[in-house]
Design an enzyme around this catalytic site. Structure first.
Site, PDB file in Angstrom:
ATOM      1  N   ASP A 194       0.875  -1.164   0.000  1.00  0.00           N
ATOM      2  CA  ASP A 194       0.000   0.000   0.000  1.00  0.00           C
ATOM      3  C   ASP A 194       0.924   1.230   0.000  1.00  0.00           C
ATOM      4  O   ASP A 194       2.121   1.126   0.312  1.00  0.00           O
ATOM      5  CB  ASP A 194      -0.945  -0.003   1.208  1.00  0.00           C
ATOM      6  CG  ASP A 194      -2.133   0.937   0.976  1.00  0.00           C
ATOM      7  OD1 ASP A 194      -2.064   1.776   0.053  1.00  0.00           O
ATOM      8  OD2 ASP A 194      -3.125   0.849   1.722  1.00  0.00           O
TER       9      ASP A 194
HETATM   10  C1  BGC Z   1      -4.923   3.365  -0.029  1.00  0.00           C
HETATM   11  C2  BGC Z   1      -5.019   2.386  -1.171  1.00  0.00           C
HETATM   12  C3  BGC Z   1      -4.834   3.124  -2.482  1.00  0.00           C
HETATM   13  C4  BGC Z   1      -3.502   3.843  -2.454  1.00  0.00           C
HETATM   14  C5  BGC Z   1      -3.223   4.619  -3.719  1.00  0.00           C
HETATM   15  C6  BGC Z   1      -3.673   4.235  -0.088  1.00  0.00           C
HETATM   16  O1  BGC Z   1      -3.758   5.257   0.831  1.00  0.00           O
HETATM   17  O2  BGC Z   1      -4.954   2.682   1.205  1.00  0.00           O
HETATM   18  O3  BGC Z   1      -6.245   1.713  -1.141  1.00  0.00           O
HETATM   19  O4  BGC Z   1      -4.922   2.224  -3.538  1.00  0.00           O
HETATM   20  O5  BGC Z   1      -3.493   4.766  -1.383  1.00  0.00           O
HETATM   21  O6  BGC Z   1      -4.056   5.721  -3.825  1.00  0.00           O
END
Ligand code: BGC
Length: 754
Positions: free
Chosen positions: A231
């Site tokens: 993530d």
């Molecule tokens: C989120 C993800 C997301 C990623 C990219 C993170 O903060 O938890 O679900 O895909 O950011 O935007």
């Protein structure tokens, strides 16, 4: 084209290989031009494209391209419709090809442990079976276009508070039965190209550097073949992460961690083969996409129509005391700003820049007679006397009133949790006031997670629109006016109040979040506690009615390898065409372990004309009966009876049958001095050894009292006797003088097969 990726890797420098394991920038992977490795883009996800051409961020702050906002997971899961989810995925796959996106970051399948999680709107369900089936259908749809998905957030990421550092502390059974299966099913049935590991730790170890999670469970057990990405910013220590199975770090950290990888290879603390394997996994997916580019158009209009269909097929009619559908001839008042400015998606990384948003007022037929009064703002919680007065006047003059209530954006979002489960006070107050001047009141809810409904018993209708995506207005209008028949059912339980929720006493803790309710999440808890809920899991009304008959099973006695076919006839007994979601639950009657009263193990959605009957079929396998046994680290179903329940919701069970399972698996049983006689007497491998002790103990417990009397007061009944003997540890037979310690130890050895 068959590429020789291993050979390509052999031509890469150490620096290029380390570089492949982290992003180029916020959304791209690196390419290596001299070797023809392209730089590909990934993008959120999951319910539409959030492609940022410049100014990347992961909180949905900066702009992204105009796209279609489909219903977020909270709503689409209520469709209980694998075909529809497949169509949804197929459309996202086409859209991604049209916009040159190699991976769409979703679906998000974390379990809704508490209604408070700020991100529940992005998650499917409290039930792992439903979440897994829904995700698998979606992924298969997307990946038919050779566009990857990134199922997220693996794993046990169930709160936003301290999400980047807290530890989700749960026992293995809980993880395996509740928090893992949605990922497991998706991997086994749909093989997502990528998995996104979560920010949090699990029992102390960061998901991003957890070899058990990322390699043993995900790859070795489930057979995952793609690559794992972090993530955004979830990397804690890069080299341990790479060793544990985290191939790609996202987004770029400016080369800081690449240097650590290079240094570790150079000083011998990281085997270069581990790096090569990670690069190979990443390149497999990169080329899977680039070698299969499709010429697609971004068909916004057509995709908007699909967004409308998904929303219409998913919204849940919660209450209808003969007040819906509305008739065009009726004088209707629409109250609440959500009627003009619906809330249709949540905040954060899934925020889509919708090319169009429909509201309900513009979506009703021109022949309908509707007056609108704002009543309250959709953005805050302020009671406005003037708006309220106008709303009450409008309500008084109408035949029926529809209040469009819901949560303002600021109440729930990625990044933080809710602190309560209430609607804004100004909305509840106005609803009560309207009820004092009007009896025909319907509430339409726009929310990403359940709300308390203090007015529930007084209103005549409730339509749960959740967050409906950009076509929300059309879907709501279709359902309110009966142009469509409601056919969604709840993918989560709606408790009366927050404190009823099983995680209430540990949700949102800071550093270590103890999942103390274990497997008893959602309906598994409410049913075990026999607790009333506002609306149970799987519940939803229709404008027609359905009858269930003739449950049959092709076997009544099974062993571990058997499959059971279950069928039931469902008839539309009303006057309009409608769809029913037929649910199959299994209850364990063996008493071998503490288990939920019943669990969802099958569902089918069936469309029926008035008077029509269709047979609905299910197949159950060993896993449908099993629970995760930590002693054998595997799924296990004990011998005995299991109940098969067919129903219209988890609490509206219409038909039941029984199946007997003869387990071919015996659990290991290690006898020691403190094993109880009860355990030994119930296991056939040891029962024979205990008979003599049992008899002797019975005479001791039932012996006359010291004065020789054996009257009512001192006499011990048979049941008391059995219960006391059952709880006795084996060591006590020595103190009672039934045998010597040496003799007992010898017997224990024999029982243990030594
Ligand atoms: C989120 C993800 C997301 C990623 C990219 C993170 O903060 O938890 O679900 O895909 O950011 O935007």
């Amino acid at each position: 084209m068959k590429r020789n990726i291993k050979q390509l890797i052999s031509q890469m420098t150490l620096e290029e290989k380390a570089g492949m394991c982290s992003g180029l920038d916020f959304w791209h992977l690196k390419g290596v031009e001299r070797l023809g490795i392209p730089s590909v883009m990934v993008s959120d996800g999951p319910h539409g494209l959030r492609k940022q051409e410049e100014g990347g961020d992961h909180l949905g702050i900066n702009d992204s391209i105009k796209a279609v906002c489909f219903p977020p997971a909270v709503l689409s899961a209520c469709s209980f419709d694998r075909d529809l989810m497949h169509e949804f995925g197929d459309t996202i796959g086409r859209e991604a090809q049209a916009n040159d996106l190699s991976v769409v970051l979703g679906p998000a399948v974390n379990i809704k442990r508490s209604p408070l999680c700020g991100r529940n709107f992005e998650y499917y369900s409290e039930d792992p079976y439903l979440a897994g089936e829904t995700a698998a259908a979606f992924i298969n749809g997307v990946q038919e276009h050779h566009v990857g998905t990134s199922i997220k957030h693996f794993a046990a990421n169930n709160q936003e508070f301290n999400r980047m550092s807290c530890s989700s502390d749960a026992d293995e059974r809980t993880l395996r039965e509740i928090y893992f299966p949605a990922f497991e099913t998706a991997v086994k049935k749909a093989q997502p190209y990528t998995v996104m590991c979560s920010y949090n730790r699990i029992n102390g170890t960061f998901a991003s550097e957890n070899p058990w999670l990322l390699t043993e469970v995900l790859r070795d057990e489930w057979g995952f073949k793609g690559y794992v990405m972090s993530d955004w910013g979830a990397v804690n220590e890069r080299v341990p992460g790479l060793k544990a199975g985290l191939e790609l770090e996202m987004p770029s950290s400016g080369g800081v961690y690449d240097k650590e990888i290079i240094a570790a290879v150079k000083d011998g603390s990281l085997d270069e083969a581990v790096l090569d394997q990670a690069v190979e996994r990443i390149l497999n997916i990169v080329f899977e996409y680039t070698d299969h580019r499709e010429t697609q158009e971004f068909t916004l209009e057509a995709d908007h129509a699909l967004a409308r269909k998904i929303a219409t097929e998913s919204m849940v009619l919660l209450k209808n005391d003969s007040v819906l559908p509305l008739k065009e001839t009726e004088k209707v008042a629409f109250i609440g700003e959500f009627a003009k400015k619906p809330r249709f998606q949540g905040g954060g990384s899934s925020h889509i820049n919708s090319f169009r948003i429909s509201n309900v007022i513009d979506s009703i037929s021109p022949d309908a007679t509707v007056r609108y009064a704002k009543g309250f703002s959709a953005d805050d919680d302020v009671y406005d006397e003037t708006l309220a007065k106008e709303a009450l006047e409008t309500a008084k003059c109408a035949d029926k009133v529809v209040v469009f209530a819901g949560l303002p954006d600021s109440f729930e979002s990625e990044g933080y949790d809710r602190s309560h489960m209430c609607l804004p006070g100004c909305q509840n107050r106005l609803i009560e006031e309207i009820l004092s001047v009007q009896s025909e009141v319907i509430i339409v809810l726009h929310n990403g997670s359940p709300v308390e409904m203090p007015w529930l018993s007084k209103v005549k209708g409730v339509l749960e629109a959740y967050l409906g995506g950009q076509a929300v207005g059309e879907a709501v209008a279709d359902l309110l006016y009966g142009r469509a028949c409601p056919c969604g059912k709840l993918a989560e339980s709606m408790p009366y109040k927050l404190s009823d929720n099983p995680s209430h006493l540990s949700f949102g803790d800071g550093e270590n979040v103890r999942y103390q309710e274990g497997i008893f999440v959602g309906y598994r808890y409410y049913d075990a506690k026999e607790m009333p809920v506002a609306f149970p899991f799987g519940y939803g009304l229709s404008y027609t009615t359905f009858a269930y008959d003739h449950l049959r099973m092709d076997k009544s006695d099974i062993t571990n390898s058997d499959m059971v076919k279950v069928s039931v006839d469902v008839t539309n007994t009303g006057d309009v065409e409608g769809k029913e979601i037929v649910q199959l639950y299994v209850g364990d009657l063996t008493d071998a372990a503490r288990r939920p009263v019943r669990e969802l193990k099958g569902y089918e959605k069936v469309s029926l004309l008035p008077g029509e009957t269709k047979t609905v079929n299910f197949t159950l396998d060993y896993r449908s009966f099993a629970w995760y046994n930590e002693a054998i680290h595997d799924w296990y179903a004990a011998s005995g009876d299991y109940e098969i329940l067919i129903g219209a919701s988890s609490r509206d069970l219409r038909l039941s049958g029984k199946i007997h399972l003869t387990s071919q698996r015996t659990l290991p049983f290690k006898v020691h001095m403190n094993t109880t006689l009860g355990e030994l007497l119930t296991d056939q491998r040891t029962a024979g050894y205990m008979e003599d002790f049992k008899k002797k103990l019975s005479t001791i417990f039932a012996a006359p009292s010291a004065d020789g009397r054996r009257d009512e007061d001192v006499a011990i009944t048979e049941e008391m006797n059995t219960a006391m003997v059952a709880c006795m540890p084996l060591r006590n037979v020595v103190s009672y003088g039934f045998c010597s310690k040496e003799e007992l130890l010898e017997m224990i050895d024999k029982m243990n097969g030594r």
